[in-house]
Design an enzyme around this catalytic site. Structure first.
Site, PDB file in Angstrom:
ATOM      1  CD  GLU A  46      24.733  51.314  66.322  1.00 37.50           C
ATOM      2  OE1 GLU A  46      24.237  52.330  65.834  1.00 37.50           O
ATOM      3  OE2 GLU A  46      24.077  50.491  66.991  1.00 37.50           O
ATOM      4  CG  HIS A  54      22.284  52.249  70.819  1.00 34.16           C
ATOM      5  ND1 HIS A  54      21.510  53.223  70.223  1.00 34.16           N
ATOM      6  CD2 HIS A  54      22.478  51.290  69.877  1.00 34.16           C
ATOM      7  CE1 HIS A  54      21.267  52.876  68.964  1.00 34.16           C
ATOM      8  NE2 HIS A  54      21.846  51.701  68.738  1.00 34.16           N
ATOM      9  CG  HIS A  65      18.199  48.440  67.981  1.00 35.80           C
ATOM     10  ND1 HIS A  65      19.019  47.398  67.642  1.00 35.80           N
ATOM     11  CD2 HIS A  65      18.972  49.561  67.907  1.00 35.80           C
ATOM     12  CE1 HIS A  65      20.240  47.849  67.373  1.00 35.80           C
ATOM     13  NE2 HIS A  65      20.244  49.159  67.543  1.00 35.80           N
ATOM     14  CG  HIS A  88      19.334  52.997  64.710  1.00 37.47           C
ATOM     15  ND1 HIS A  88      20.577  53.560  64.561  1.00 37.47           N
ATOM     16  CD2 HIS A  88      19.523  51.897  65.483  1.00 37.47           C
ATOM     17  CE1 HIS A  88      21.474  52.824  65.193  1.00 37.47           C
ATOM     18  NE2 HIS A  88      20.855  51.807  65.761  1.00 37.47           N
TER      19      HIS A  88
HETATM   20 ZN   LIG Z   1      21.857  50.524  67.034  1.00 37.34          ZN
END
Ligand SMILES: [Zn+2]
Length: 236
Positions: free
Chosen positions: A78, A97, A99, A167
């Site tokens: 990613e 980033h 979740h 996501h």
């Molecule tokens: Zn992710």
């Protein structure tokens, strides 16, 4: 290793511990920082559980998200979200980033995440929702190419974070400290907002209040950072 690089590696390592402690990162999700001297490169943490002195834990990449080291094994799939955001936003020097479960409902419903209290003034810059399916068809939901990273960066636009449907979210800051602060308080806002909504008709911060609160916090980022380092990283 020079002092600046040592400082960035330490900040990135502390950031992963803090965010793991706060329930925002686990074995997945990642933190990155723009290279302190080469603005067209960034460092991305490879393993959220690694030690600060482990230089092999930090991948150095260019803004196309190509590893600088020829022998870089298994770069994060990613990574493109980081490269494309650094390319699009010269004011961004760090990216988280996540979740985090609390943010997920706001990415899949029509309810907008709004600044409920002064710690979250940065939400007034907008909370766009990136729907990967809209322009990219069927995917595994991850940002696994430059095109998808570009699409995400375009949706983020000038905001402090972008929610990603089904996501998670990507949060940006002028420093590692600010990106960590925003990731934590966006998540706390996401936990508190449904409670306020259940009580009925919450009064959110208006844009002017939110911007004034955000300006104030930007000048004191060292305070929550010091507290969080002591709370989660004090075994150094
Ligand atoms: Zn992710």
């Amino acid at each position: 290793m020079d002092t600046e690089t040592t400082r960035i590696f330490e900040e990135l390592c502390f950031a992963t511990r803090i965010l793991a402690g706060e329930g925002i990162l686990d074995g997945f999700g990642h933190v990155s920082a723009r290279h302190p001297r080469h603005g067209d490169r960034y460092y991305l943490v490879r393993d959220n559980a690694a030690e600060p002195g482990d230089a092999g834990n930090f991948m150095e990449l260019d803004l196309e998200s190509n590893p600088i080291a020829k022998d870089c094994a298994n770069p994060s799939i990613e990574r493109f979200l980081h490269g494309e955001i650094y390319k699009a936003r010269s004011d961004v020097n760090a990216i988280v980033h996540t979740h985090a479960p609390a943010l997920i409902p706001f990415g899949v419903s029509k309810t907008q995440l709004q600044p409920l209290y002064h710690m979250c003034g940065f939400l007034a810059y907008g909370v766009p929702v990136f729907d990967i399916r809209q322009d990219n068809g069927m995917t595994d939901m991850l940002i696994t190419s430059q095109e998808l990273g570009f699409s995400l960066a375009r949706c983020l636009d000038k905001s402090a974070l972008v929610l990603m449907r089904g996501h998670g979210a990507t949060v940006v800051g002028a420093s590692v400290k600010e990106a960590v602060f925003r990731a934590i308080y966006a998540t706390l806002n996401a936990q508190a907002q449904p409670v306020a909504m259940q009580l009925g008709n919450p009064t959110y911060l208006c844009a002017q209040e939110a911007f004034l609160a955000d300006d104030l916090h930007r000048s004191v980022m060292h305070r929550p950072w010091k507290f969080l380092v002591r709370k989660w990283c004090d075994n150094e």
